[in-house]
Design an enzyme around this catalytic site. Sequence first.
Site, PDB file in Angstrom:
ATOM      1  N   HIS A   1      17.661  -3.868  -2.718  1.00 26.05           N
ATOM      2  CA  HIS A   1      16.267  -4.313  -2.857  1.00 26.05           C
ATOM      3  C   HIS A   1      15.840  -4.255  -4.313  1.00 26.05           C
ATOM      4  O   HIS A   1      16.478  -3.601  -5.139  1.00 26.05           O
ATOM      5  CB  HIS A   1      15.328  -3.439  -2.016  1.00 26.05           C
ATOM      6  CG  HIS A   1      15.379  -3.759  -0.560  1.00 26.05           C
ATOM      7  ND1 HIS A   1      16.347  -3.254   0.272  1.00 26.05           N
ATOM      8  CD2 HIS A   1      14.586  -4.555   0.204  1.00 26.05           C
ATOM      9  CE1 HIS A   1      16.154  -3.713   1.500  1.00 26.05           C
ATOM     10  NE2 HIS A   1      15.090  -4.512   1.488  1.00 26.05           N
TER      11      HIS A   1
ATOM     12  N   LYS B   1      10.923  -0.976  -5.097  1.00 27.68           N
ATOM     13  CA  LYS B   1      10.876  -0.422  -3.735  1.00 27.68           C
ATOM     14  C   LYS B   1      10.844   1.106  -3.794  1.00 27.68           C
ATOM     15  O   LYS B   1      11.577   1.714  -4.565  1.00 27.68           O
ATOM     16  CB  LYS B   1      12.074  -0.906  -2.913  1.00 27.68           C
ATOM     17  CG  LYS B   1      11.991  -0.484  -1.464  1.00 27.68           C
ATOM     18  CD  LYS B   1      12.951  -1.244  -0.584  1.00 27.68           C
ATOM     19  CE  LYS B   1      12.931  -0.767   0.854  1.00 27.68           C
ATOM     20  NZ  LYS B   1      11.631  -0.911   1.513  1.00 27.68           N
TER      21      LYS B   1
HETATM   22  P1  NAD Z   1       3.537  -2.865  -2.770  1.00 27.53           P
HETATM   23  O1  NAD Z   1       3.644  -1.551  -3.482  1.00 27.53           O
HETATM   24  O2  NAD Z   1       3.662  -4.130  -3.536  1.00 27.53           O
HETATM   25  O3  NAD Z   1       2.127  -2.935  -1.986  1.00 27.53           O
HETATM   26  C1  NAD Z   1       1.541  -1.887  -1.281  1.00 27.53           C
HETATM   27  C2  NAD Z   1       0.027  -2.024  -1.429  1.00 27.53           C
HETATM   28  O4  NAD Z   1      -0.610  -1.082  -0.563  1.00 27.53           O
HETATM   29  C3  NAD Z   1      -0.474  -1.719  -2.856  1.00 27.53           C
HETATM   30  O5  NAD Z   1      -1.370  -2.739  -3.278  1.00 27.53           O
HETATM   31  C4  NAD Z   1      -1.176  -0.373  -2.708  1.00 27.53           C
HETATM   32  O6  NAD Z   1      -2.276  -0.219  -3.612  1.00 27.53           O
HETATM   33  C5  NAD Z   1      -1.659  -0.463  -1.263  1.00 27.53           C
HETATM   34  N1  NAD Z   1      -1.925   0.834  -0.632  1.00 27.53           N
HETATM   35  C6  NAD Z   1      -1.271   2.029  -0.801  1.00 27.53           C
HETATM   36  N2  NAD Z   1      -1.836   2.979  -0.016  1.00 27.53           N
HETATM   37  C7  NAD Z   1      -2.852   2.370   0.638  1.00 27.53           C
HETATM   38  C8  NAD Z   1      -3.803   2.846   1.590  1.00 27.53           C
HETATM   39  N3  NAD Z   1      -3.824   4.110   1.993  1.00 27.53           N
HETATM   40  N4  NAD Z   1      -4.694   1.939   2.101  1.00 27.53           N
HETATM   41  C9  NAD Z   1      -4.683   0.644   1.705  1.00 27.53           C
HETATM   42  N5  NAD Z   1      -3.822   0.158   0.791  1.00 27.53           N
HETATM   43  C10 NAD Z   1      -2.914   1.021   0.272  1.00 27.53           C
HETATM   44  O7  NAD Z   1       4.615  -2.796  -1.605  1.00 27.53           O
HETATM   45  P2  NAD Z   1       5.196  -4.033  -0.757  1.00 27.53           P
HETATM   46  O8  NAD Z   1       6.470  -4.496  -1.380  1.00 27.53           O
HETATM   47  O9  NAD Z   1       4.104  -5.019  -0.466  1.00 27.53           O
HETATM   48  O10 NAD Z   1       5.615  -3.270   0.579  1.00 27.53           O
HETATM   49  C11 NAD Z   1       4.660  -2.608   1.388  1.00 27.53           C
HETATM   50  C12 NAD Z   1       5.365  -1.934   2.556  1.00 27.53           C
HETATM   51  O11 NAD Z   1       5.929  -2.926   3.417  1.00 27.53           O
HETATM   52  C13 NAD Z   1       6.548  -1.034   2.141  1.00 27.53           C
HETATM   53  O12 NAD Z   1       6.582   0.090   2.994  1.00 27.53           O
HETATM   54  C14 NAD Z   1       7.756  -1.932   2.367  1.00 27.53           C
HETATM   55  O13 NAD Z   1       8.956  -1.229   2.591  1.00 27.53           O
HETATM   56  C15 NAD Z   1       7.311  -2.667   3.611  1.00 27.53           C
HETATM   57  N6  NAD Z   1       7.982  -3.952   3.893  1.00 27.53           N
HETATM   58  C16 NAD Z   1       8.198  -4.232   5.205  1.00 27.53           C
HETATM   59  C17 NAD Z   1       8.767  -5.440   5.562  1.00 27.53           C
HETATM   60  C18 NAD Z   1       8.936  -5.755   7.027  1.00 27.53           C
HETATM   61  O14 NAD Z   1       9.410  -6.860   7.372  1.00 27.53           O
HETATM   62  N7  NAD Z   1       8.560  -4.829   7.919  1.00 27.53           N
HETATM   63  C19 NAD Z   1       9.136  -6.368   4.581  1.00 27.53           C
HETATM   64  C20 NAD Z   1       8.893  -6.053   3.243  1.00 27.53           C
HETATM   65  C21 NAD Z   1       8.304  -4.829   2.915  1.00 27.53           C
END
Ligand code: NAD
Length: 246
Positions: A135, A139
């Site tokens: 990744h 991440k």
């Molecule tokens: P990222 O860091 O770009 O975004 C996360 C966002 O959440 C940030 O803007 C942060 O400020 C915000 N945030 C943090 N704590 C918060 C809270 N308590 N309330 C509201 N907002 C909050 O990360 P990303 O790449 O967008 O990934 C987010 C999550 O999704 C990760 O856990 C990642 O592993 C997961 N993910 C899952 C899939 C899937 O298919 N299930 C795919 C990609 C990523």
Amino acid sequence: MPATPLSVLLTGAKGRMGQAVTQAARELGVRIGAAIDLGGDPAAAIGSCDVIVDFSSPQATRALLELAAAHNKPIVIGTTGHPAAEREALRRLAARVPCVWAGNFSVGVNLLFALCRQAARILGEDYDAEVVEMHHRFKKDAPSGTAARLLEIILEERKLGPQALRHGRSGMTGERKKGEVGVHALRGGDVVGDHTVMFAGLGERIELTHKASDRAIFARGAVRAAQWVVGKPAGLYDMQDVLGLK
Ligand code: NAD
């Protein structure tokens, strides 16, 4: 008269996935009723939304599940990286509302899960199983939620406990132990998500690989899950349920 579009409360709205979900919702005719990021208050917005979609941080999941239960709203959880010790309690909480929880919302990866199960079953323990994932450099958790699910499938099929997992190797590790299941997390650049499951026997090796090149696939899957879960009975569902693969 056109039906009122579904209204989503999106948490993690400013993140990579949050932005991809906003775009996917636009394409699929779903409204983002509330876009919440750090500092925002989901409780103030929940009343006017039909479903929560969460791609924020593992620390946020418990409060969101409690909020969903208190307001009787369905929820889609995409966030990964919950500590193993906490996962069971979260799953019990999740089952009190209609909840789709998936470490990966892509159609291809959900097929990979099915193929991995079939391969683990047919090939048996003579074929050493290893999972490799890569990744992007930003991440925060490792191994990925998708790798964790692949490992869970292999352990289930082989009737092994989590002590069989081997996270990386270094130094004089000795010969590979029978029944060990290896996992390796690579990080770098802007890789959206690669997963390979390897079954290596003496004289042949099978590799099942999925490569995501655009996080829109996860975002569309999550929006599809949100459309699907509204009106379902309380219970914990995954993407295999949404896609009708069960
Ligand atoms: P990222 O860091 O770009 O975004 C996360 C966002 O959440 C940030 O803007 C942060 O400020 C915000 N945030 C943090 N704590 C918060 C809270 N308590 N309330 C509201 N907002 C909050 O990360 P990303 O790449 O967008 O990934 C987010 C999550 O999704 C990760 O856990 C990642 O592993 C997961 N993910 C899952 C899939 C899937 O298919 N299930 C795919 C990609 C990523």
